[in-house]
Design a protein around this motif. Sequence first.
Motif, PDB file in Angstrom:
ATOM      1  N   PHE A  87       0.861  -1.181   0.000  1.00  0.00           N
ATOM      2  CA  PHE A  87       0.000   0.000   0.000  1.00  0.00           C
ATOM      3  C   PHE A  87       0.896   1.230   0.000  1.00  0.00           C
ATOM      4  CE2 PHE A  87      -2.647  -3.174   2.139  1.00  0.00           C
ATOM      5  CZ  PHE A  87      -3.825  -3.067   1.423  1.00  0.00           C
ATOM      6  N   VAL A  88       0.608   2.163  -0.893  1.00  0.00           N
ATOM      7  CA  VAL A  88       1.268   3.463  -0.880  1.00  0.00           C
ATOM      8  C   VAL A  88       0.226   4.463  -0.399  1.00  0.00           C
ATOM      9  CG1 VAL A  88       2.427   5.238  -2.226  1.00  0.00           C
ATOM     10  CG2 VAL A  88       2.818   2.823  -2.761  1.00  0.00           C
ATOM     11  N   VAL A  89       0.517   5.118   0.728  1.00  0.00           N
ATOM     12  CA  VAL A  89      -0.477   5.962   1.405  1.00  0.00           C
ATOM     13  C   VAL A  89      -0.119   7.430   1.254  1.00  0.00           C
ATOM     14  CG1 VAL A  89      -1.689   6.408   3.570  1.00  0.00           C
ATOM     15  CG2 VAL A  89      -0.781   4.110   3.095  1.00  0.00           C
ATOM     16  N   CYS A  90      -1.116   8.251   0.923  1.00  0.00           N
ATOM     17  CA  CYS A  90      -0.953   9.698   0.932  1.00  0.00           C
ATOM     18  C   CYS A  90      -2.060  10.316   1.793  1.00  0.00           C
ATOM     19  CB  CYS A  90      -0.975  10.276  -0.486  1.00  0.00           C
ATOM     20  SG  CYS A  90      -2.540  10.059  -1.371  1.00  0.00           S
ATOM     21  N   ASP A  91      -1.856  11.553   2.182  1.00  0.00           N
ATOM     22  CA  ASP A  91      -2.785  12.286   3.039  1.00  0.00           C
ATOM     23  C   ASP A  91      -3.567  13.250   2.160  1.00  0.00           C
ATOM     24  OD1 ASP A  91      -4.043  14.059   4.788  1.00  0.00           O
ATOM     25  OD2 ASP A  91      -2.331  14.215   6.148  1.00  0.00           O
ATOM     26  N   LEU A  92      -4.876  13.083   2.111  1.00  0.00           N
ATOM     27  CA  LEU A  92      -5.698  13.936   1.268  1.00  0.00           C
ATOM     28  C   LEU A  92      -5.621  15.402   1.675  1.00  0.00           C
ATOM     29  CD1 LEU A  92      -8.870  11.680   0.882  1.00  0.00           C
ATOM     30  CD2 LEU A  92      -7.235  12.278  -0.906  1.00  0.00           C
ATOM     31  N   GLY A  93      -5.192  15.651   2.901  1.00  0.00           N
ATOM     32  CA  GLY A  93      -5.099  17.033   3.379  1.00  0.00           C
ATOM     33  C   GLY A  93      -3.762  17.695   3.104  1.00  0.00           C
ATOM     34  N   ARG A  94      -2.803  16.941   2.566  1.00  0.00           N
ATOM     35  CA  ARG A  94      -1.462  17.476   2.328  1.00  0.00           C
ATOM     36  C   ARG A  94      -1.017  17.127   0.912  1.00  0.00           C
ATOM     37  NH1 ARG A  94       1.462  14.231   6.404  1.00  0.00           N
ATOM     38  NH2 ARG A  94       3.355  15.266   5.638  1.00  0.00           N
ATOM     39  N   ALA A  95      -1.043  18.109   0.047  1.00  0.00           N
ATOM     40  CA  ALA A  95      -0.742  17.880  -1.362  1.00  0.00           C
ATOM     41  C   ALA A  95       0.676  17.361  -1.569  1.00  0.00           C
ATOM     42  CB  ALA A  95      -0.946  19.171  -2.158  1.00  0.00           C
ATOM     43  N   VAL A  96       1.596  17.744  -0.695  1.00  0.00           N
ATOM     44  CA  VAL A  96       2.983  17.316  -0.859  1.00  0.00           C
ATOM     45  C   VAL A  96       3.120  15.804  -0.758  1.00  0.00           C
ATOM     46  CG1 VAL A  96       3.553  17.574   1.603  1.00  0.00           C
ATOM     47  CG2 VAL A  96       5.369  17.754  -0.116  1.00  0.00           C
ATOM     48  N   THR A  97       2.254  15.151   0.025  1.00  0.00           N
ATOM     49  CA  THR A  97       2.319  13.691   0.154  1.00  0.00           C
ATOM     50  C   THR A  97       1.834  13.013  -1.117  1.00  0.00           C
ATOM     51  OG1 THR A  97       0.097  13.399   1.120  1.00  0.00           O
ATOM     52  CG2 THR A  97       1.904  13.920   2.635  1.00  0.00           C
ATOM     53  N   LEU A  98       0.946  13.658  -1.842  1.00  0.00           N
ATOM     54  CA  LEU A  98       0.496  13.130  -3.128  1.00  0.00           C
ATOM     55  C   LEU A  98       1.623  13.226  -4.155  1.00  0.00           C
ATOM     56  CD1 LEU A  98      -1.789  11.989  -4.857  1.00  0.00           C
ATOM     57  CD2 LEU A  98      -2.577  14.323  -5.258  1.00  0.00           C
ATOM     58  N   GLN A  99       2.411  14.288  -4.064  1.00  0.00           N
ATOM     59  CA  GLN A  99       3.534  14.456  -4.972  1.00  0.00           C
ATOM     60  C   GLN A  99       4.613  13.400  -4.755  1.00  0.00           C
ATOM     61  OE1 GLN A  99       4.779  18.488  -4.242  1.00  0.00           O
ATOM     62  NE2 GLN A  99       2.782  19.346  -4.848  1.00  0.00           N
ATOM     63  N   SER A 100       4.654  12.823  -3.550  1.00  0.00           N
ATOM     64  CA  SER A 100       5.664  11.812  -3.229  1.00  0.00           C
ATOM     65  C   SER A 100       5.274  10.411  -3.668  1.00  0.00           C
ATOM     66  CB  SER A 100       5.925  11.800  -1.717  1.00  0.00           C
ATOM     67  OG  SER A 100       6.422  13.041  -1.276  1.00  0.00           O
ATOM     68  N   VAL A 101       4.034  10.234  -4.096  1.00  0.00           N
ATOM     69  CA  VAL A 101       3.533   8.897  -4.424  1.00  0.00           C
ATOM     70  C   VAL A 101       4.384   8.236  -5.499  1.00  0.00           C
ATOM     71  CG1 VAL A 101       1.624   7.664  -5.562  1.00  0.00           C
ATOM     72  CG2 VAL A 101       1.160   9.200  -3.640  1.00  0.00           C
ATOM     73  N   GLN A 102       4.710   8.976  -6.554  1.00  0.00           N
ATOM     74  CA  GLN A 102       5.490   8.374  -7.637  1.00  0.00           C
ATOM     75  C   GLN A 102       6.869   7.944  -7.151  1.00  0.00           C
ATOM     76  OE1 GLN A 102       5.626  10.549 -11.316  1.00  0.00           O
ATOM     77  NE2 GLN A 102       6.920   9.023 -12.325  1.00  0.00           N
ATOM     78  N   CYS A 103       7.474   8.724  -6.240  1.00  0.00           N
ATOM     79  CA  CYS A 103       8.788   8.342  -5.705  1.00  0.00           C
ATOM     80  C   CYS A 103       8.709   7.033  -4.943  1.00  0.00           C
ATOM     81  CB  CYS A 103       9.325   9.454  -4.811  1.00  0.00           C
ATOM     82  SG  CYS A 103       9.698  10.989  -5.675  1.00  0.00           S
ATOM     83  N   TRP A 104       7.660   6.874  -4.148  1.00  0.00           N
ATOM     84  CA  TRP A 104       7.484   5.627  -3.405  1.00  0.00           C
ATOM     85  C   TRP A 104       7.266   4.456  -4.348  1.00  0.00           C
ATOM     86  CZ3 TRP A 104       8.801   4.712   1.375  1.00  0.00           C
ATOM     87  CH2 TRP A 104       8.841   5.752   2.305  1.00  0.00           C
ATOM     88  N   LYS A 105       6.430   4.661  -5.363  1.00  0.00           N
ATOM     89  CA  LYS A 105       6.164   3.567  -6.300  1.00  0.00           C
ATOM     90  C   LYS A 105       7.413   3.204  -7.091  1.00  0.00           C
ATOM     91  CE  LYS A 105       2.849   1.787  -9.633  1.00  0.00           C
ATOM     92  NZ  LYS A 105       3.836   1.168 -10.548  1.00  0.00           N
ATOM     93  N   ASP A 106       8.156   4.204  -7.522  1.00  0.00           N
ATOM     94  CA  ASP A 106       9.396   3.928  -8.253  1.00  0.00           C
ATOM     95  C   ASP A 106      10.381   3.159  -7.377  1.00  0.00           C
ATOM     96  OD1 ASP A 106       8.389   5.230 -10.448  1.00  0.00           O
ATOM     97  OD2 ASP A 106       9.506   7.097 -10.115  1.00  0.00           O
ATOM     98  N   ASP A 107      10.440   3.512  -6.100  1.00  0.00           N
ATOM     99  CA  ASP A 107      11.344   2.828  -5.178  1.00  0.00           C
ATOM    100  C   ASP A 107      10.948   1.363  -5.028  1.00  0.00           C
ATOM    101  OD1 ASP A 107      13.594   3.072  -3.355  1.00  0.00           O
ATOM    102  OD2 ASP A 107      12.164   2.757  -1.736  1.00  0.00           O
ATOM    103  N   LEU A 108       9.652   1.116  -4.898  1.00  0.00           N
ATOM    104  CA  LEU A 108       9.171  -0.261  -4.791  1.00  0.00           C
ATOM    105  C   LEU A 108       9.442  -1.041  -6.075  1.00  0.00           C
ATOM    106  CD1 LEU A 108       5.773   0.500  -3.025  1.00  0.00           C
ATOM    107  CD2 LEU A 108       7.577  -0.933  -2.057  1.00  0.00           C
TER     108      LEU A 108
END
Length: 210
Positions: A87-108
């Motif tokens: 699971f890759v989790v982001c916070d709907l209240g913090r846009a910066v965490t959505l921007q990090s999603v691709q980095c997490w997926k690429d790392d996985l």
Amino acid sequence: MSSPKREYLFKVLVVGDLGVGKTSIIQRYVHNIYSHCYRATIGVDFALKILNWEKDNVVRLQLWDIAGQERFGHMTRLYYREAAGAFVVCDLGRAVTLQSVQCWKDDLDSKVMLKNGKPIPMILIGNKSDLFPHGTRIQNVEDLGRELEFTNCHMTSAKDNVNIDEAMSCLIKEMIANKEDSEPTIDPNIVKPSHLNFHYTKGCSQCCRL
């Protein structure tokens, strides 16, 4: 006669930036509790969930709660090893965490894969949906999930216990399907070696088949 009971053991990674609610999601799913007290995970934490799945089957989930700051560390390859899903989790209240999603997926994608070389199933979680029940932020997460080819996407709330069971069930189905696809098909017409008879010729070191 009923089919034999099957047991599955799956290692599941839960990753995402600091403070997105990874630990809260796991605690809600495993223990059905929610705490307002925030404590940052250091390194990695673990939780175990045992499920009765489709009548007689048993699913054992090892949920690995990876600290948000670990993405740039050298230990993630060790943490990710032999994972069956994530699971890759982001916070709907913090846009910066959505921007990090691709980095997490690429790392996985770069550090863990299935035995057939394909990516492990990953589900994108937009957490804290109780704060944003509607609007563009949810749409943005869903669009990103499709763009990055996540297996699925769910909006959850650990606080209100919304969609967490559904997200987990979705991933379990994918992991079971991958497990069954990877198991070799046995041809009943092929005689197993244990069913063959052997004898040794006196004075000969070679094994002769009858």
